[in-house]
Enzyme design. Structure first.
Site, PDB file in Angstrom:
ATOM      1  N   TYR A 135       0.855  -1.189   0.000  1.00  0.00           N
ATOM      2  CA  TYR A 135       0.000   0.000   0.000  1.00  0.00           C
ATOM      3  C   TYR A 135       0.885   1.232   0.000  1.00  0.00           C
ATOM      4  CZ  TYR A 135      -3.606   3.269   1.798  1.00  0.00           C
ATOM      5  OH  TYR A 135      -4.469   4.325   1.981  1.00  0.00           O
ATOM      6  N   LYS A 164      -1.741  -1.544  -3.742  1.00  0.00           N
ATOM      7  CA  LYS A 164      -2.720  -0.465  -3.719  1.00  0.00           C
ATOM      8  C   LYS A 164      -1.915   0.812  -3.930  1.00  0.00           C
ATOM      9  CE  LYS A 164      -5.981   1.955  -0.681  1.00  0.00           C
ATOM     10  NZ  LYS A 164      -6.522   2.070   0.700  1.00  0.00           N
TER      11      LYS A 164
END
Length: 292
Positions: A135, A164
């Site tokens: 992420y 992400k």
């Protein structure tokens, strides 16, 4: 289908009046999200106020959401933090609960160099057999996970399968450098369609709390070659994408849920509830896009 589906919603954490975790409401919300189109749920991510949850609260949330929707959707445990040892320990606990994957954020505040990021994520990867989604969100963490480091991790750690990504300019670089099969998810609802145009597989969404069917329709239209229809959905939803981030997330996410009739409770300090003007502006946007 990518490893965690197309539409993943990063779920808020419901609280009772005393700001203890409302696990029954968490299960109810998870079911509501899956019913409205979410293929996966991130538990204890940024939107879930992970910074103010204890380890035991996180583990119980993983268990609760897994029991509620684990047979119908992917349950992804947010286990990352700015301590590698703590992230590794929580990742191991999460795997025992039976969750389907791990979300690990770039360490915040420490400002590690790229080699430190590599070693941090490699340690998390080695602690679990579960698929790991990185992420990258520099607006929150200060540090940027560079595409070369992402690709290195994807090559060296077979269970690091996704990222992400919140830096739209890095999507093409990541996909060019990473091995085949590595997937990119938009970390920003407003960037979903532009990122899919570069090869992203889906989104880890916030707006999915209140517009899951509409976002799913946009994704399916694009994948079906109906680019104009997808673009029309993007234009229609853009005011909501912007409006729900008019102040720090998840303040307006919880307010939006309240406006749709679901009460997720308050927020733990240092976050505070939306002001009345913020709520009214949000209501107007939700009405404009047809959510209310």
């Amino acid at each position: 289908m990518p490893p965690f589906g197309r539409l993943i919603t990063a779920m808020v954490t419901p609280f009772r009046d005393d700001l203890s975790v409302d696990y029954a409401k968490a299960a109810e919300l998870a079911r509501r999200l899956v019913d409205s189109g979410s293929d996966g749920i991130v538990v204890s991510g940024t939107t879930g106020e992970t910074a103010t949850l204890t380890k035991d609260e996180k583990i119980r949330l993983f268990e609760t959401v897994l029991e509620a929707v684990g047979k119908r959707a992917f349950v992804i445990a947010g286990t990352g933090g700015n301590s590698t040892a703590a992230s590794v320990a929580l990742t191991r606990h999460a795997e025992v609960t039976g969750v389907h994957g791990i979300l690990a954020v770039v360490p915040y505040y420490n400002k590690p160099p790229q080699e430190g990021l590599y070693q941090h994520f490699a340690a998390i990867s080695q602690a679990t057999r579960l698929p790991v989604m990185l992420y990258n969100v520099p607006s929150r963490t200060v540090t940027n996970l560079e595409p070369a480091t992402t690709a290195r991790l994807a090559r060296d750690c077979s269970n690091i399968t996704s990222i992400k990504e919140c830096v739209i300019e890095q999507v093409a670089q990541v996909l060019n450098l990473a091995p085949p099969g590595f997937t990119v998810y938009s970390g920003d609802d407003s960037a979903l369609l532009p990122m899919m145009a570069q090869g992203a597989s889906g989104v880890v969404s916030v707006v999915g709390h209140v517009a899951g069917p509409q976002i799913k329709s946009m994704i399916e239209a694009y994948l079906g070659g109906q680019v104009e229809e997808a673009a029309a959905w993007h234009r229609r939803l853009t005011p909501l994408f912007k409006g729900m981030f008019a102040t720090t997330n998840p303040i307006l996410t919880k307010a939006a849920l309240e406006l749709t009739g679901f009460s997720p409770g308050g927020l733990r300090l240092p976050l505070v509830a939306a002001t009345q003007p913020e709520r009214e502006a949000l209501r107007a946007v939700m009405q404009k896009v047809g959510i209310l």
